[in-house]
Enzyme design. Structure first.
Site, short mmCIF file in Angstrom:
data_model
loop_
_atom_site.label_atom_id
_atom_site.label_comp_id
_atom_site.label_asym_id
_atom_site.label_seq_id
_atom_site.Cartn_x
_atom_site.Cartn_y
_atom_site.Cartn_z
CB SER A 177 -5.38 6.01 13.14
OG SER A 177 -4.02 6.34 13.36
CE1 TYR A 190 -3.91 0.81 12.14
CE2 TYR A 190 -2.88 2.97 11.92
CZ TYR A 190 -3.67 2.08 12.63
OH TYR A 190 -4.22 2.47 13.84
#
Length: 288
Positions: A177, A190
């Site tokens: 990501s 995350y």
């Protein structure tokens, strides 16, 4: 230029369903023409029922691969649609219900793929989760553990089980990501997992590239997938207003813009690339 519909406030519960999103994400361009880049190959995609995983599955099928993918029980309707889309491309599909946080489950997923298709050429570690938290002093042990079990432990278990069955020109592709590089303050756990995935990708590549197995990553920017309304939207539906407009391109990505990245890394087009990360993120420069 790609034009995408404006995203408005909405919410779902985890893990989220593509069929309940507004607008519905776009999986593959009608103009995308397969050219046999993955003819006869076997791919396994975790979290392949929707979003980036579904787009990757359909692109792989259009390029000639048979595709196995995992999904959670709550995602059965999305998984059925992904099977339909793969089979519409003339390829075989295998949908496997699996919670990948346990080693034994991951081992079983690899074995079921081998038993069904007789081999494995590409593993895409795509499954992941996130939850919003804007004060780390309130971030629970349970959330931290669940995020790492889902995003990192499963990737380790799946890769370890797959490696003995991968050979020359086979690939592992990990979905990371942009958040590994920009570190948004509301996604500490995350972002930490996605940073771990980048480092894992580099280290594993160094370990196995000498025997012809390439390991790479993709680090998407904001992409319109079920994870967004099920996490950002669940926390505050208004936060989805104009989702992705902060990018230099001024919009969120669609899954069909990610699938070809995974095709490139799975195919021999990327034969001299390993340990690297692609950045389909709408133009944000991250120096990684």
């Amino acid at each position: 230029m790609v034009s995408t519909p404006k995203i408005h406030a909405q919410k779902q519960r985890l893990p989220g369903l593509e069929s309940e999103m507004t607008p519905i994400p776009e999986v593959i361009r009608d103009s995308y023409r397969g050219s046999g880049k993955l003819e006869g190959k076997i791919a396994l995609i975790t979290g392949g029922d929707s979003g980036i995983g579904r787009s990757t599955a359909v692109h792989f099928a259009r390029e000639g691969a048979h595709v196995a993918f995992t999904y959670l029980a709550e995602e059965k309707s999305d998984a059925d649609e992904t099977v339909r889309l793969i089979e519409a491309e003339g390829q075989k599909a295998l949908a496997i219900e699996a919670d990948l946080r346990e080693r034994a489950t991951c081992d079983a997923v690899i074995q079921q793929t081998l038993d069904t298709f007789g081999g494995l050429n590409t593993l895409v570690n795509n499954a992941g989760t996130q939850q919003i938290n804007e004060d780390m002093t309130t971030l629970s042990d349970e959330q931290w553990k669940t995020t790492f079990e889902t995003n990192v432990d499963s990737l380790f278990y799946m890769s370890r089980a797959a490696l003995p069955h991968l050979g020359e020109d086979d690939t592992i592709i990990n979905n990371a990501s942009i958040n590994a590089y920009i570190g948004p303050q509301s996604l500490i756990d995350y972002s930490a997992t996605k940073g771990a995935i980048i480092s894992f990708t580099r280290a594993l590549s160094n370990q196995v590239v000498g025997r012809g197995v390439r390991v790479n990553a993709v680090a998407p920017g904001p992409v319109w997938t079920p994870l967004q309304p099920a996490t950002i939207g669940a926390y505050d539906p208004e936060k989805l207003e104009g989702f992705g407009e902060i990018t230099p391109m001024g919009r969120a990505g669609q899954p069909f813009e990610l699938g070809p990245c995974f095709v490139f890394l799975a195919a021999l087009d990327s034969s001299f690339i390993s340990g690297q990360t692609l950045h389909p993120n709408g133009g944000t420069v991250v120096n990684g």
